[in-house]
Design an enzyme around this catalytic site. Structure first.
Site, short mmCIF file in Angstrom:
data_model
loop_
_atom_site.label_atom_id
_atom_site.label_comp_id
_atom_site.label_asym_id
_atom_site.label_seq_id
_atom_site.Cartn_x
_atom_site.Cartn_y
_atom_site.Cartn_z
CG ASP A 230 -0.32 0.99 7.49
OD1 ASP A 230 -0.40 -0.14 8.00
OD2 ASP A 230 -1.29 1.59 7.00
CG ASP B 2 -2.04 1.00 1.13
OD1 ASP B 2 -2.41 1.39 0.01
OD2 ASP B 2 -2.56 1.41 2.18
#
Length: 330
Positions: A229, A212
């Site tokens: 993340d 991502d």
């Protein structure tokens, strides 16, 4: 998925969870912006600050979370600037630690990990030198990602991923009747085009990815880049970590990608056949994002933050955007 697993996650519960892994908070706690998980910044009694992530129940297995953690630790050991999970120690009975070294805590209905706070800002993608630096950074990350494959994490499968998203939206009745025929027809055409593009580019090498890699997950601080993340870490083609960093007209995106690759290929090889997958991946993300909203709709935070989802105007816009993607994929 219901939010029942988060119902008891009060500030005190969060502080107790940190106490249980020998991290003593001083009482200051701030909930950070995260829809998928529950993420908190906490200050400790020693003056340092950490970020605690409570994983959404049922989304990932323990093995998948630990494989994400192992990847982050491997990247950090290779001096690729990521924010890895802290190694935990248990301070209370009833809390189980998992991983070698232990990085995941399990207690009651919750599973959580803790990392050092590492702030930063989004990089300026209109600066060619910044793009080259990001390319070098991702190239280093991918050099580690190629060492071995993920076993438990998600493997990008355009056909299975797209068709699952389509079925979820149709079976759940999320598309209003006045928009359903046009949206369904366009979405099926778009997914067929995605599948054809991947088939034409096959066979593709895959590797462990950030998954991502949008500008909000590659942050800059004091002139240095770092990634945050890894919650969507997956196995897939290299372009998956590059396409979200380019935008605009086709010629503009081509120049941006060339600049990224000028840095990237200092550390990793890139298969130029993957260039044609940028628009198919963008299309797949659009459909999967709508399905993600649908799948989380019983979580009260989603109707609050995405009030437009389910309206006729939203689905009309989705149809228009998918038609534009069909043209872009041609």
């Amino acid at each position: 998925m219901a939010i029942s697993g988060y119902a008891d996650l009060t500030p005190q519960q969060v502080l107790d969870a940190l106490d249980a892994v020998a991290l003593r908070g001083d009482g200051r706690i701030l909930q950070l912006n995260s829809y998928e998980n529950r993420v908190f910044q906490l200050f400790l009694e020693d003056g340092s600050a950490v970020v605690a992530k409570f994983y959404r129940p049922g989304r990932w297995s323990d093995a998948q979370i630990l494989e994400e953690h192992e990847f982050a630790l491997e990247l950090a050991a290779a001096e690729v600037p990521v924010v890895p999970p802290l190694v935990l120690e248990s301070a209370e009975a009833g809390v189980r630690l998992a991983g070698v070294p232990p990085t995941l805590a399990l207690g009651g209905a919750h599973r959580w990990a803790v990392a050092a706070r590492c702030a930063g800002r989004e990089p300026e993608l209109d600066d060619p030198e910044t793009l080259r630096r990001i390319g070098r950074f991702i190239g280093r990350l991918h050099a580690v990602g190629r060492r071995r494959p993920f076993v438990h994490r998600h493997h990008l499968d355009p056909r299975a991923d797209g068709r699952r998203a389509l079925a979820l939206l149709l079976d759940g009745g999320f598309v209003p009747g006045d928009q359903l025929p046009a949206w369904q027809s366009t979405c099926e055409q778009a997914l067929t085009a995605v599948e054809s593009a991947f088939a034409a580019a096959a066979p593709l090498a895959t590797l462990r990815l950030h998954g991502d890699c949008h500008p909000g997950n590659v942050l800059s601080r004091d002139g240095a880049l770092h990634a945050v993340d890894l919650d969507d870490a997956m196995q897939g083609p290299a372009v998956q970590d590059l396409w979200m960093l380019v935008s605009g007209e086709r010629s503009t995106m081509a120049r941006q990608l060339d600049t990224l690759l000028a840095g990237y290929e200092e550390f990793s090889d890139f298969d130029d056949r993957e260039r044609v997958l940028i628009e198919p991946l963008r299309t797949l993300r659009m459909v999967r994002h709508a399905a993600w909203l649908a799948e989380r709709w019983t979580d009260p935070s989603f109707p609050l933050n995405f009030p437009y989802f389910g309206t006729s105007a939203y689905w009309s816009q989705q149809t228009t955007q998918l038609r534009e993607q069909l043209e872009a994929m041609e």
